[in-house]
Write a protein that holds these residues in place. Structure first.
Motif, PDB file in Angstrom:
ATOM      1  N   ALA A  81       0.835  -1.207   0.000  1.00 15.26           N
ATOM      2  CA  ALA A  81       0.000   0.000   0.000  1.00 15.26           C
ATOM      3  C   ALA A  81       0.870   1.257   0.000  1.00 15.26           C
ATOM      4  O   ALA A  81       0.598   2.218  -0.733  1.00 15.26           O
ATOM      5  N   ILE A  82       1.933   1.241   0.793  1.00 16.34           N
ATOM      6  CA  ILE A  82       2.848   2.391   0.824  1.00 16.34           C
ATOM      7  C   ILE A  82       3.560   2.525  -0.522  1.00 16.34           C
ATOM      8  O   ILE A  82       3.716   3.633  -1.045  1.00 16.34           O
ATOM      9  N   ALA A  83       3.960   1.398  -1.095  1.00 16.62           N
ATOM     10  CA  ALA A  83       4.621   1.430  -2.404  1.00 16.62           C
ATOM     11  C   ALA A  83       3.694   2.049  -3.452  1.00 16.62           C
ATOM     12  O   ALA A  83       4.130   2.845  -4.287  1.00 16.62           O
ATOM     13  N   PHE A  84       2.423   1.682  -3.401  1.00 16.98           N
ATOM     14  CA  PHE A  84       1.474   2.264  -4.346  1.00 16.98           C
ATOM     15  C   PHE A  84       1.356   3.765  -4.139  1.00 16.98           C
ATOM     16  O   PHE A  84       1.325   4.531  -5.116  1.00 16.98           O
ATOM     17  N   ARG A  85       1.307   4.210  -2.895  1.00 18.30           N
ATOM     18  CA  ARG A  85       1.226   5.658  -2.622  1.00 18.30           C
ATOM     19  C   ARG A  85       2.465   6.386  -3.156  1.00 18.30           C
ATOM     20  O   ARG A  85       2.358   7.483  -3.702  1.00 18.30           O
ATOM     21  N   ILE A  86       3.629   5.777  -2.971  1.00 16.94           N
ATOM     22  CA  ILE A  86       4.872   6.370  -3.486  1.00 16.94           C
ATOM     23  C   ILE A  86       4.805   6.460  -5.006  1.00 16.94           C
ATOM     24  O   ILE A  86       5.086   7.503  -5.592  1.00 16.94           O
ATOM     25  N   TRP A  87       4.451   5.353  -5.644  1.00 14.16           N
ATOM     26  CA  TRP A  87       4.333   5.327  -7.102  1.00 14.16           C
ATOM     27  C   TRP A  87       3.313   6.362  -7.574  1.00 14.16           C
ATOM     28  O   TRP A  87       3.553   7.096  -8.536  1.00 14.16           O
ATOM     29  N   GLN A  88       2.176   6.415  -6.889  1.00  9.14           N
ATOM     30  CA  GLN A  88       1.097   7.334  -7.260  1.00  9.14           C
ATOM     31  C   GLN A  88       1.549   8.797  -7.165  1.00  9.14           C
ATOM     32  O   GLN A  88       1.156   9.627  -7.977  1.00  9.14           O
ATOM     33  N   PHE A  89       2.384   9.114  -6.180  1.00  9.91           N
ATOM     34  CA  PHE A  89       2.892  10.478  -6.036  1.00  9.91           C
ATOM     35  C   PHE A  89       3.981  10.785  -7.057  1.00  9.91           C
ATOM     36  O   PHE A  89       3.995  11.859  -7.670  1.00  9.91           O
ATOM     37  N   CYS A  90       4.906   9.858  -7.258  1.00  6.38           N
ATOM     38  CA  CYS A  90       6.096  10.122  -8.080  1.00  6.38           C
ATOM     39  C   CYS A  90       5.861  10.019  -9.582  1.00  6.38           C
ATOM     40  O   CYS A  90       6.480  10.758 -10.352  1.00  6.38           O
ATOM     41  N   ARG A  91       5.022   9.116 -10.013  1.00  7.66           N
ATOM     42  CA  ARG A  91       4.856   8.881 -11.445  1.00  7.66           C
ATOM     43  C   ARG A  91       4.426  10.125 -12.214  1.00  7.66           C
ATOM     44  O   ARG A  91       5.013  10.445 -13.245  1.00  7.66           O
ATOM     45  N   PRO A  92       3.408  10.886 -11.756  1.00  9.61           N
ATOM     46  CA  PRO A  92       3.025  12.088 -12.506  1.00  9.61           C
ATOM     47  C   PRO A  92       4.139  13.136 -12.570  1.00  9.61           C
ATOM     48  O   PRO A  92       4.158  13.975 -13.463  1.00  9.61           O
ATOM     49  N   LEU A  93       5.062  13.073 -11.614  1.00  2.00           N
ATOM     50  CA  LEU A  93       6.185  14.017 -11.588  1.00  2.00           C
ATOM     51  C   LEU A  93       7.372  13.505 -12.398  1.00  2.00           C
ATOM     52  O   LEU A  93       8.424  14.141 -12.433  1.00  2.00           O
ATOM     53  N   GLY A  94       7.223  12.366 -13.028  1.00  3.03           N
ATOM     54  CA  GLY A  94       8.329  11.765 -13.765  1.00  3.03           C
ATOM     55  C   GLY A  94       9.452  11.321 -12.843  1.00  3.03           C
ATOM     56  O   GLY A  94      10.603  11.294 -13.226  1.00  3.03           O
ATOM     57  N   TRP A  95       9.105  11.011 -11.606  1.00  5.58           N
ATOM     58  CA  TRP A  95      10.054  10.605 -10.572  1.00  5.58           C
ATOM     59  C   TRP A  95      11.085  11.695 -10.288  1.00  5.58           C
ATOM     60  O   TRP A  95      12.162  11.434  -9.771  1.00  5.58           O
ATOM     61  N   ASP A  96      10.762  12.937 -10.640  1.00  2.90           N
ATOM     62  CA  ASP A  96      11.662  14.062 -10.401  1.00  2.90           C
ATOM     63  C   ASP A  96      11.391  14.635  -9.010  1.00  2.90           C
ATOM     64  O   ASP A  96      10.868  15.738  -8.858  1.00  2.90           O
ATOM     65  N   VAL A 155       9.289  12.992  -0.984  1.00  3.43           N
ATOM     66  CA  VAL A 155       8.269  11.940  -0.996  1.00  3.43           C
ATOM     67  C   VAL A 155       7.799  11.667   0.431  1.00  3.43           C
ATOM     68  O   VAL A 155       6.596  11.616   0.701  1.00  3.43           O
ATOM     69  N   ALA A 156       8.744  11.515   1.350  1.00  2.00           N
ATOM     70  CA  ALA A 156       8.396  11.252   2.749  1.00  2.00           C
ATOM     71  C   ALA A 156       7.560  12.387   3.329  1.00  2.00           C
ATOM     72  O   ALA A 156       6.567  12.151   4.023  1.00  2.00           O
ATOM     73  N   GLU A 157       7.954  13.609   3.019  1.00  2.00           N
ATOM     74  CA  GLU A 157       7.226  14.779   3.531  1.00  2.00           C
ATOM     75  C   GLU A 157       5.808  14.834   2.975  1.00  2.00           C
ATOM     76  O   GLU A 157       4.844  15.025   3.713  1.00  2.00           O
ATOM     77  N   GLU A 158       5.663  14.657   1.686  1.00  2.00           N
ATOM     78  CA  GLU A 158       4.345  14.752   1.047  1.00  2.00           C
ATOM     79  C   GLU A 158       3.401  13.630   1.478  1.00  2.00           C
ATOM     80  O   GLU A 158       2.199  13.846   1.577  1.00  2.00           O
ATOM     81  N   LEU A 159       3.952  12.451   1.721  1.00  2.00           N
ATOM     82  CA  LEU A 159       3.115  11.317   2.106  1.00  2.00           C
ATOM     83  C   LEU A 159       2.993  11.177   3.618  1.00  2.00           C
ATOM     84  O   LEU A 159       2.317  10.278   4.103  1.00  2.00           O
ATOM     85  N   ASP A 160       3.658  12.068   4.343  1.00  2.00           N
ATOM     86  CA  ASP A 160       3.635  12.070   5.806  1.00  2.00           C
ATOM     87  C   ASP A 160       4.057  10.704   6.361  1.00  2.00           C
ATOM     88  O   ASP A 160       3.365  10.103   7.183  1.00  2.00           O
ATOM     89  N   LEU A 161       5.201  10.244   5.864  1.00  2.00           N
ATOM     90  CA  LEU A 161       5.772   8.967   6.293  1.00  2.00           C
ATOM     91  C   LEU A 161       7.203   9.208   6.762  1.00  2.00           C
ATOM     92  O   LEU A 161       7.869  10.137   6.295  1.00  2.00           O
ATOM     93  N   PRO A 162       7.692   8.355   7.661  1.00  2.00           N
ATOM     94  CA  PRO A 162       9.109   8.465   8.037  1.00  2.00           C
ATOM     95  C   PRO A 162       9.999   8.195   6.828  1.00  2.00           C
ATOM     96  O   PRO A 162       9.699   7.316   6.006  1.00  2.00           O
ATOM     97  N   ILE A 163      11.070   8.932   6.727  1.00  2.00           N
ATOM     98  CA  ILE A 163      11.970   8.792   5.590  1.00  2.00           C
ATOM     99  C   ILE A 163      12.549   7.378   5.528  1.00  2.00           C
ATOM    100  O   ILE A 163      12.765   6.841   4.443  1.00  2.00           O
ATOM    101  N   ALA A 164      12.771   6.752   6.687  1.00  2.16           N
ATOM    102  CA  ALA A 164      13.303   5.386   6.708  1.00  2.16           C
ATOM    103  C   ALA A 164      12.318   4.407   6.065  1.00  2.16           C
ATOM    104  O   ALA A 164      12.728   3.466   5.375  1.00  2.16           O
ATOM    105  N   THR A 165      11.033   4.628   6.270  1.00  2.35           N
ATOM    106  CA  THR A 165      10.009   3.765   5.669  1.00  2.35           C
ATOM    107  C   THR A 165      10.024   3.904   4.155  1.00  2.35           C
ATOM    108  O   THR A 165      10.020   2.913   3.427  1.00  2.35           O
TER     109      THR A 165
END
Length: 92
Positions: free
Chosen positions: A7-22, A28-38
């Motif tokens: 589920a977290i991987a999907f959220r990461i993909w969902q956030f990054c893909r429209p940005l071209g992973w730029d 990513v951690a800040e926008e998804l409100d997740l610990p950077i280690a996660t």
């Protein structure tokens, strides 16, 4: 990987893909409100590490500025090299 990890991987993909992973790992951690280690662990498990943009600190530590400048010169034409050098503070 656990269902939570997927589920977290999907959220990461969902956030990054429209940005071209730029985006950076910290962004990513800040926008998804997740610990950077996660986020780092999920990206490593999914083998997405090469997709994210690295920070300036990473490039300076690994000699990446030379590579980045050479790519910039190719993409922007040699006429832009002086502007790029001035921006990153390269001594002439």
């Amino acid at each position: 990987m656990t269902p939570r990890g997927h589920a977290i991987a999907f959220r990461i993909w969902q956030f990054c893909r429209p940005l071209g992973w730029d985006c950076t790992l910290s962004k990513v951690a800040e926008e998804l409100d997740l610990p950077i280690a996660t986020v780092r662990a999920i990206i490593k498990l999914k083998n997405w590490g090469g997709r994210l943009r690295m920070t300036k600190t990473h490039y300076r530590g690994s000699g990446g500025n030379d590579y980045a400048l050479s790519v910039d010169a190719v993409l922007c034409g040699s006429g832009q090299r002086a502007a790029v050098d001035e921006y990153v503070g390269v001594a002439q």
